[in-house]
Design an enzyme around this catalytic site. Structure first.
Site, PDB file in Angstrom:
ATOM      1  N   CYS A   1       0.799  -1.235   0.000  1.00 29.87           N
ATOM      2  CA  CYS A   1       0.000   0.000   0.000  1.00 29.87           C
ATOM      3  C   CYS A   1       0.832   1.285   0.000  1.00 29.87           C
ATOM      4  O   CYS A   1       0.853   2.007  -0.977  1.00 29.87           O
ATOM      5  CB  CYS A   1      -0.959  -0.014   1.181  1.00 29.87           C
ATOM      6  SG  CYS A   1      -2.181  -1.327   1.048  1.00 29.87           S
TER       7      CYS A   1
HETATM    8  N1  LIG Z   1      -2.501  -6.179   1.264  1.00 31.90           N
HETATM    9  C1  LIG Z   1      -3.232  -5.201   1.813  1.00 31.90           C
HETATM   10  O1  LIG Z   1      -3.142  -4.978   3.011  1.00 31.90           O
HETATM   11  C2  LIG Z   1      -4.186  -4.372   0.980  1.00 31.90           C
HETATM   12  C3  LIG Z   1      -5.085  -3.548   1.652  1.00 31.90           C
HETATM   13  C4  LIG Z   1      -5.992  -2.794   0.925  1.00 31.90           C
HETATM   14  C5  LIG Z   1      -5.971  -2.848  -0.469  1.00 31.90           C
HETATM   15  N2  LIG Z   1      -5.086  -3.642  -1.126  1.00 31.90           N
HETATM   16  C6  LIG Z   1      -5.153  -3.658  -2.589  1.00 31.90           C
HETATM   17  O2  LIG Z   1      -5.797  -4.838  -3.035  1.00 31.90           O
HETATM   18  C7  LIG Z   1      -5.217  -5.280  -4.247  1.00 31.90           C
HETATM   19  C8  LIG Z   1      -4.697  -6.690  -4.089  1.00 31.90           C
HETATM   20  O3  LIG Z   1      -3.680  -6.688  -3.093  1.00 31.90           O
HETATM   21  P1  LIG Z   1      -3.202  -7.992  -2.359  1.00 31.90           P
HETATM   22  O4  LIG Z   1      -2.356  -7.537  -1.216  1.00 31.90           O
HETATM   23  O5  LIG Z   1      -4.333  -8.901  -2.111  1.00 31.90           O
HETATM   24  O6  LIG Z   1      -2.273  -8.634  -3.508  1.00 31.90           O
HETATM   25  P2  LIG Z   1      -1.684 -10.118  -3.574  1.00 31.90           P
HETATM   26  O7  LIG Z   1      -0.479 -10.046  -4.436  1.00 31.90           O
HETATM   27  O8  LIG Z   1      -1.573 -10.694  -2.195  1.00 31.90           O
HETATM   28  O9  LIG Z   1      -2.827 -10.941  -4.312  1.00 31.90           O
HETATM   29  C9  LIG Z   1      -3.212 -10.675  -5.616  1.00 31.90           C
HETATM   30  C10 LIG Z   1      -3.419 -12.020  -6.330  1.00 31.90           C
HETATM   31  O10 LIG Z   1      -3.949 -11.742  -7.619  1.00 31.90           O
HETATM   32  C11 LIG Z   1      -3.432 -12.716  -8.513  1.00 31.90           C
HETATM   33  N3  LIG Z   1      -3.603 -12.235  -9.872  1.00 31.90           N
HETATM   34  C12 LIG Z   1      -2.899 -11.305 -10.565  1.00 31.90           C
HETATM   35  N4  LIG Z   1      -3.444 -11.098 -11.763  1.00 31.90           N
HETATM   36  C13 LIG Z   1      -4.517 -11.911 -11.842  1.00 31.90           C
HETATM   37  C14 LIG Z   1      -5.492 -12.153 -12.846  1.00 31.90           C
HETATM   38  N5  LIG Z   1      -5.478 -11.473 -13.993  1.00 31.90           N
HETATM   39  N6  LIG Z   1      -6.426 -13.072 -12.617  1.00 31.90           N
HETATM   40  C15 LIG Z   1      -6.444 -13.756 -11.453  1.00 31.90           C
HETATM   41  N7  LIG Z   1      -5.569 -13.556 -10.462  1.00 31.90           N
HETATM   42  C16 LIG Z   1      -4.613 -12.645 -10.660  1.00 31.90           C
HETATM   43  C17 LIG Z   1      -2.011 -12.923  -8.068  1.00 31.90           C
HETATM   44  O11 LIG Z   1      -1.500 -14.166  -8.500  1.00 31.90           O
HETATM   45  C18 LIG Z   1      -2.150 -12.827  -6.534  1.00 31.90           C
HETATM   46  O12 LIG Z   1      -2.327 -14.106  -5.965  1.00 31.90           O
HETATM   47  C19 LIG Z   1      -4.157  -4.259  -4.602  1.00 31.90           C
HETATM   48  O13 LIG Z   1      -4.707  -3.287  -5.435  1.00 31.90           O
HETATM   49  C20 LIG Z   1      -3.816  -3.649  -3.263  1.00 31.90           C
HETATM   50  O14 LIG Z   1      -3.327  -2.334  -3.374  1.00 31.90           O
HETATM   51  C21 LIG Z   1      -4.192  -4.427  -0.422  1.00 31.90           C
END
Ligand SMILES: NC(=O)c1ccc[n+]([C@@H]2O[C@H](COP(=O)([O-])OP(=O)(O)OC[C@H]3O[C@@H](n4cnc5c(N)ncnc54)[C@H](O)[C@@H]3O)[C@@H](O)[C@H]2O)c1
Length: 421
Positions: free
Chosen positions: A263
């Site tokens: 983030c």
């Molecule tokens: N981690 C946090 O604390 C947090 C908090 C709020 C918002 N976010 C936001 O949420 C979003 C996801 O973050 P995250 O931490 O879960 O990421 P992450 O990397 O843990 O998980 C994302 C997943 O999406 C998969 N992926 C990528 N492209 C794909 C596709 N086309 N089809 C299917 N799967 C696909 C990846 O393989 C991965 O497993 C980001 O935009 C992030 O900024 C994260």
């Protein structure tokens, strides 16, 4: 799967997996889709890689077939609701929306009339309506609003926080029109205790970036203050403790070795990119905060070099123990972690860098760094110990007592050999 509504969650990471399981528990049949075959295999085997999701919880949902992790796009067919929680990284400093684009194209191919699509990935204001909407319409032949619902709802999970979880944290929801807003709100009302409707996806998108930019800027403020207070010979931590007694108009933020995770190092740049791209001006607060926070690892290394210099010791050839590789306490998330550039700089300077982190797996270890257990004996054998992440597993009192010198970037221990940031 029976008459329960069908939910598809695209991306089974820190955001997608907790959401998928929560939905499975409240009555949805959930398809957890991800491109990462190894991740899906582990999920199928009942192994959660996320601290906030226990293996028991995952296995319960697998056992009653309410949750199906898969790499097979065919499993998406006939969904009622789809949530997109894929990464939104930076590429060369600019937003990389390729994952959202791919997910929207995939969903479009399976979209049917009456379904609802929600974007949860953090992104710049305008993404839902300018990027996702036309992709869904073009790929499905359906019309947004008339044939299907579309909205944006930012995620607020705080990994490792046992008090505020998905279900008890208010969730901001939005839709491209009133019916979409009603559909998105109705979906999340089943998952969380409180939904907070806002007037448009752009407002919801900006809300998320405001929250993260607020943290980013305030952390940068106390980081810069810590540097100057140290040079002025004033205890910044004592000042922060004192200021935190003010019951109004002040929020406590503490200095640290830098910011990490998906983030803070990334999201504010989505906002500044949008401002620069649309308005042609820099978002100065974001750029300043990026600059201050990005330089904190250099400052930690400088403080360590100065402390060793006072002891007539070089960095070169000396053993240095780093405590913590994750970006945050009690999590195994090492993305963008400031521990990495600190370790890399010390390796570059010729130190024998040993690192302890019970949460992070070996694949995240920086090159040239050896994993160790954080024992007092090991701390005693190193010329310096640097506390970067205060995981609960570290016996900080014992480590501080054993270490010839300890630089504590989290203000967790004290003692004659301890210095604070
Ligand atoms: N981690 C946090 O604390 C947090 C908090 C709020 C918002 N976010 C936001 O949420 C979003 C996801 O973050 P995250 O931490 O879960 O990421 P992450 O990397 O843990 O998980 C994302 C997943 O999406 C998969 N992926 C990528 N492209 C794909 C596709 N086309 N089809 C299917 N799967 C696909 C990846 O393989 C991965 O497993 C980001 O935009 C992030 O900024 C994260």
């Amino acid at each position: 799967m029976g008459s329960r509504p069908k939910l598809v969650v695209i991306g089974q990471g820190y955001v997608g997996l907790p959401l998928a399981l929560r939905a499975a528990e409240v009555g949805f049949d959930v398809i957890g889709f991800d491109l990462d075959g190894a991740k899906i295999k582990r999920l199928e085997a009942g192994e959660s890689a996320i601290e906030d999701v226990s293996d028991e919880r995952l296995r319960a949902a697998l056992d009653d077939s309410s949750y199906l992790p898969t790499v097979d796009p065919a499993a998406l067919t006939g969904f009622d609701v789809a949530v997109v929680s894929v990464p939104t990284p930076l590429a060369g400093g600019n937003p990389d929306l390729s994952h959202i684009t791919a997910a929207a194209r995939l969903l479009a191919a399976h979209l049917v009339a009456g379904a609802t699509v929600v974007l949860e990935s953090t992104t710049y204001p305008g993404t839902t309506e300018e990027l996702v909407l036309p992709l869904l319409e073009d790929g499905s032949g359906l019309v947004a609003g008339r044939d299907f619902h579309l909205g944006y709802s930012p995620e607020r999970i705080d990994p490792g926080n046992p008090d505020w979880r998905l279900e008890n944290t208010p969730k901001v929801v939005s839709g491209i029109d009133d019916t979409s807003l009603a559909a998105v709100t109705a979906f999340y009302d089943r998952l969380v205790a409180e939904t907070v409707p806002v007037s448009s996806p752009a407002v919801a998108e900006l809300t998320k970036l405001l929250e993260n930019t607020f943290r980013h800027v305030n952390i940068a403020l106390v980081n810069e203050l810590a540097i100057y207070a140290h040079d002025l010979g004033i205890d910044v931590w004592a000042a922060i403790d004192a200021a935190s007694t003010k019951p109004f108009g002040y929020l406590r933020f503490t200095p640290g070795p830098g910011v990490g995770g998906h983030c803070l190092p990334v999201d504010p740049s989505y906002l500044s990119w949008r401002v620069r791209q649309s308005l042609g001006v820099p978002f100065r607060f974001v750029e300043l905060a990026n600059d201050v926070n990005a330089h904190m690892p250099d400052y930690v290394v400088r403080r360590l070099i100065l402390a060793l210099n006072q002891r007539h010791l070089p960095v070169n050839g000396q053993r240095i123990l780093l405590l913590g590789l994750a970006y945050k306490r009690n999590t195994g998330d090492a993305r963008e972690t400031p521990s990495r550039p600190i370790a890399e700089q010390l390796v570059e300077l010729g130190a024998e860098v040993v690192l302890a982190d019970p949460h992070v797996d070996d694949r995240a270890l920086p090159a040239g760094v050896t994993r160790v257990d954080a024992t007092p004996e090991l701390a005693a054998s190193a010329v310096a110990t640097v506390l970067l992440v205060d995981h609960d597993e570290f016996d900080l009192e014992a480590l501080a007592a054993a270490a010839p010198y300890l630089l504590d970037t989290r203000h967790r221990v004290s003692g004659p050999q301890v210095e604070h940031l």
